[in-house]
Design an enzyme around this catalytic site. Structure first.
Site, PDB file in Angstrom:
ATOM      1  N   ASP A  34       0.893  -1.226  -0.001  1.00  0.00           N
ATOM      2  CA  ASP A  34      -0.084  -0.154  -0.050  1.00  0.00           C
ATOM      3  C   ASP A  34       0.814   1.162  -0.082  1.00  0.00           C
ATOM      4  OD1 ASP A  34      -2.065  -1.748  -0.164  1.00  0.00           O
ATOM      5  OD2 ASP A  34      -2.915  -1.359   2.185  1.00  0.00           O
ATOM      6  N   SER A 467     -29.010  13.832  24.075  1.00  0.00           N
ATOM      7  CA  SER A 467     -30.033  14.444  24.601  1.00  0.00           C
ATOM      8  C   SER A 467     -30.738  15.117  23.596  1.00  0.00           C
ATOM      9  CB  SER A 467     -29.332  15.663  25.754  1.00  0.00           C
ATOM     10  OG  SER A 467     -30.213  16.350  26.238  1.00  0.00           O
ATOM     11  N   SER A 539     -27.166   7.182  27.985  1.00  0.00           N
ATOM     12  CA  SER A 539     -25.864   6.092  28.171  1.00  0.00           C
ATOM     13  C   SER A 539     -25.174   6.035  26.997  1.00  0.00           C
ATOM     14  CB  SER A 539     -26.787   4.705  28.238  1.00  0.00           C
ATOM     15  OG  SER A 539     -27.782   4.709  27.340  1.00  0.00           O
TER      16      SER A 539
END
Lengths: 630, 313
Positions: A34, A467, A539
């Site tokens: 690469d 939120s 969460s």
């Protein structure tokens, strides 16, 4: 430069600027062809860090081993071992240094072969960003996925997708777009905070340092521009953690504790606790060779004395007394195995975390993760370069924290007791409480009996999202629909729980975890009572969601990701919280200065920015009906 | 009392350590880790600028205690005279024990860079001598001042670098080294070489010397010194042991050294830089690497790796 010589003040100023430059540590990964080493050689060359004698030996080596005809083979500049030059591959990580006007850089050049995955992890452990190289002709390969996974496993949150050899596909925008789309698709679940794709030619330098004239369609930054400006955040935020390295006793009158501040700030007068014994004292002084200090911040190596005679030795952790680390002998962790010899549960190894070394064993392999496909597989043992989620038990309790919140307190190595080799590396996800070992008294009326009465299968529906994403709104609608269908439900709302059950908790990371733990436990009791429980909590962290999921039997926990883009949630801002967070009045606000880690495999994803809450609630109800819950 | 305390760098720099502060803290952490984990460590002291920085960091690491290990200098007997004088002064100043070891057998056999070639000489008087000392004193850890930016096989080496009982290095099989967690476990007879300056560059070293006002050997500063030119390299005539060809007449030239070793093997550069500021300025303009003045690195390709596998620092 000559102006500097004439003006000593300007020169001093120049030197000050040099050392006040920020530092970015990054790694490069890619497979054999690469062009990874070529890229690093190019960076060193373009930033003028290759000296004449090094260039001369490069010309010599290029003729001998080079693979690019008459051109300089930059790869030979960085592949430092003879075996590497001969085989044309990178075996071990090499560290390179370069500087631009804006930043200093330490590059870990890491190998791409699967058999050297452990060496890549070594390079990744101290990096804040990863450059993932892809050959434009080949696109995303198996190793691209593996490298990205390992980078994410080691906690790297920023990625550059360098689509290299773009010259060999005629600088095509289409090819570039295809590679990027392919990468985006699979990397979404790795939770990178930023992913910046850049089309480059390392061999010819296009878009490395200089903007390429061959790709007028590309409007993003060059690689170096991006590296100079990317914000990777700061390490060491959070409450004070000071692992004691060495007890400093020059004579009977002085007893200090030398170490490096892992996180937070130590200030004279601060109340601290010894994590192992729970003994508390106050910081009396902070000493360095250069004088006494009022404060020491994360990353500083100092010596601390305390006001009281407290028994402390190497391996103890001094912590903020009002915000203590976990202290336990069991935790769940991701482990990468690095030895030829298999890892076998039950076998004891030495575990080194911070400055503490203890005996430890893996008690259970939850599952291993195929590093190429990310599939979860069952496993009894682990082989070289395999990754697994395991439970670890230490002989004595130790102080720790999740790796995601503190690398020093959450990263560990495992050492074979006989060969002394470093055989494994682990990242702690969360602590396992002693309570998990307490056996429950079996009761005759069990949850199945209770659920049967209610004509439903009990389940916890866990709504997670930003939120203002609409979690509570949707959960409310789902509950209304269920009640209308004669189902027995209960809604645990994040905000409401904080008014009662959890009103003693704040918003520090530790308190957030405790908040979720209590909510999850409450949810578990209600599921046990046979109810369909709807819980809506931001969460944000995968570790805690996993903690919740693991409390429940398969099928009893359904994770619902309320997927609302940040800008949509922020524009709603029902409680004005985003506005306050943007003004800096609220700290650790999810989406603003605290991350939201996108769920890896939620049962339901609700496109909340697109569909109406009512339609989304219907989706949930259909899921429950379709899966036999109601 | 509180007003007499210095503000922390974190306060000054808005929670951000400077580059040198970060390097310093990392090195101190490494040095302390060795003192805490090993039974009998030693610090290789080569008298050069990197050693001077390492020694300064060591004093910082243990303050107010004295460093809990001795210094070891492998004396080939071909060091510059000014280096030896500086070495003895320094040991006295820092109050650490200094062990000087010479390969006596090599000395008896008259091994010199001229009679046996630089490669054999280095092998016997440096590498073998070092191995003798490590074995004789049963050191289980040895600090060295090498940096990763010096040479490409060094760029590959771990900070805690494992050595077999024969002091050999196996570059293809190094222990993984993650974060700042160093594996110090060894069996009897094995040892670890520790490189606390791994992540420093040459510029960092000079800037730190400047910032901390660290004493260094005067040879780093330009002065008129007697030199002869050999194969394009300037060799200083430090004493009358340097064999001179008929055509070679020592000339007084304004020279200094970027790196210090055995005087017949260390080339000087012409330079007017006689202050630290001027040295740093010159460094910023330098177009050759500092090791180009080290004749042993040029013996053959991959020569450093080979030497390191055999136990060279």
């Amino acid at each position: 430069m000559d102006a500097l010589r004439a003006d000593p003040a300007a020169f001093t100023d120049y030197l000050d600027r040099q050392q006040n430059k920020g530092l970015l540590r990054f790694l490069t990964c890619g497979s054999v062809d690469d062009g990874k080493s070529t890229l690093i050689g190019r960076l060193l060359y373009d930033t003028k860090l290759i000296f004449e004698d090094q260039l001369a030996s490069l010309e010599r080596d290029s003729r001998k081993h080079g693979t690019v005809g008459d051109d300089l083979d930059f790869a030979l500049l960085v592949d430092g071992l003879e075996a590497e030059r001969e085989q044309g591959i990178t075996i071990d990580v090499a560290y390179r240094f370069f500087t631009t006007d804006k930043r200093k850089f330490i590059v870990a050049d890491t190998p791409g072969h699967e058999q050297y995955t452990r060496n890549m992890a070594t390079g990744a452990s101290n990096a804040d960003l990863a450059i993932i190289l892809v050959d434009a002709r080949k696109g995303v390969l198996t190793q691209t996925r593996r490298h990205s996974f390992i980078a994410s496993l080691l906690g790297i949150r920023h990625v550059v997708l360098a689509v290299n050899k773009i010259d060999l596909v005629d600088h095509s925008q289409e090819v570039f777009g295809e590679v990027v789309a392919e990468y985006r698709e699979f990397s979404a679940e790795l939770g990178f905070a930023s992913m910046v794709p850049i089309p480059i030619s390392a061999r010819f330098g296009d878009n490395v340092m200089e903007r390429s004239p061959n790709m007028p369609w590309y409007e993003g930054p060059t690689l170096v521009e991006h590296l100079e400006t990317v914000d990777v955040g700061a390490h060491g935020s959070g409450p004070l953690r000071f692992p004691v390295q060495w007890v400093n006793r020059p004579d009977l009158n002085f007893r200090g504790f030398s170490g490096t501040v892992a996180s937070g700030t130590a200030s004279v007068g601060d109340a601290v606790v010894v994590a192992s014994s729970g003994r508390t004292s106050r910081i009396k002084s902070i000493l360095t060779y250069d004088g006494e200090r009022a404060q020491a911040g994360a990353g500083e190596a100092v010596t601390i004395t305390l006001e009281d005679e407290v028994d402390i030795s190497r391996g103890d952790v001094l912590a903020a007394s009002n915000d203590r680390p976990e202290f336990s002998d069991q935790f769940s962790a991701h482990v990468l195995w690095m030895a030829q010899e298999k890892m076998i549960p039950g076998r004891t190894y030495l575990l080194k975390l911070g400055t503490r070394t203890v005996s430890a064993s893996v008690t259970e392999i939850k599952h291993k993760v195929d590093v190429n496909t990310f599939q979860k597989l069952a496993a009894k043992t682990l082989d070289l370069n395999e990754v697994a989620v395991v439970n670890v038990s230490t002989q004595e309790p130790i102080a720790f924290e999740p790796y995601s919140s503190n690398h020093v307190m959450g990263g560990f190595i495992m050492i074979d007791r006989l060969t002394n080799l470093t055989v494994g590396v682990g990242m702690i996800d969360f602590g396992l409480r002693r309570a998990t070992n307490i056996h429950w008294q079996p009761v005759e009326i069990d949850k199945e009996v209770r659920a049967r009465l209610k004509n439903q299968k009990p389940v916890l529906l866990w709504f997670t999202g930003l939120s203002g994403a609409g979690k509570s709104t949707i959960a409310n609608l789902v509950e209304k629909k269920l009640v209308a269908m004669n189902q027995h439900t209960y809604l645990l709302d994040g905000d409401n729980v904080r008014h009662g059950l959890n009103k003693d908790l704040g918003f520090t990371d530790a308190d957030r975890v405790e908040n979720l733990r209590r909510a999850s436990e409450a949810g578990k009791l209600m599921v046990d009572a046979g109810l369909i429980v709807l819980a809506s909590f931001i969460s944000p962290f995968r570790a805690e969601r996993r903690m919740t999921r693991e409390l429940f039997a398969p099928g009893e926990y359904v994770e619902i990701f309320v997927d609302t883009p940040l800008h949509v949630a922020e524009s709603r801002d029902p409680k004005g919280l985003y506005k306050r967070a943007r003004q800096g009045q609220i700290k650790n606000f999810t989406g603003i200065d605290s991350p939201y880690e996108t769920p890896e495999s939620p049962e339901i994803i609700l496109a909340a920015g697109v569909n109406s809450p009512d339609a989304l609630a219907d989706e949930v109800v259909h899921y429950l009906a379709g899966h036999g819950y109601i | 009392m509180p007003q007499t305390r210095l503000p922390s760098p974190a306060e000054l720099a808005g929670d951000k350590l400077t580059h040198l502060q970060r390097l310093e803290a990392e090195s101190i952490h490494i040095i302390r880790e060795v003192a805490a984990e090993f039974r009998n460590p030693v610090m290789l002291y080569s008298i050069g600028k990197d050693s001077s920085v390492m020694l300064h960091l060591t004093a910082k690491a243990f303050y107010p205690s004295k460093p809990p290990f001795p210094l070891l200098h492998v004396d080939t007997t071909w060091k510059f005279r000014e280096m030896i004088a500086f070495r003895d002064e320094t040991a006295k100043r820092v109050g650490m024990d200094l062990i000087v070891h010479t390969n006596e057998q090599g000395l008896r056999e008259g091994i010199s860079p001229f009679t046996h070639g630089s490669s054999t000489y280095t092998n016997i008087m440096k590498t073998d001598a070092l191995k003798q000392a490590l074995t004789q004193y049963k050191f289980d850890a040895a600090f060295g001042g090498a940096r990763r930016d010096e040479e490409k096989s060094r760029a590959k080496e771990r900070i805690f670098s494992f050595r077999t009982e024969n002091h050999g290095w196996d570059p293809k099989n190094q222990r993984p080294e993650l974060w700042n967690l160093y594996n110090a476990r060894i069996r009897q007879g094995e040892s670890i070489r520790v490189f606390p300056l791994s992540n420093w560059t040459e510029l960092d070293i000079w800037q730190y010397i400047l910032q901390e006002n660290i004493p260094i050997v005067p040879l780093y500063f330009a002065a008129k010194r007697p030199v002869v030119e050999r194969d394009g390299q300037l060799i200083m005539v430090d004493d009358d042991r340097l064999p001179l060809a008929k055509s070679e007449v020592p000339q007084e030239r304004m020279v200094r050294f970027r790196t210090l070793g055995c005087y017949p093997l260390t080339a000087a550069i012409e330079s007017p830089a006689s202050t630290l500021h001027e040295i740093v300025y010159e460094m910023l303009l330098a177009r050759t690497s500092e090791r180009s003045g080290r004749l042993i690195d040029h013996d053959e390709a991959g020569s450093m790796e080979k030497k390191k596998r055999e136990g060279y620092f």
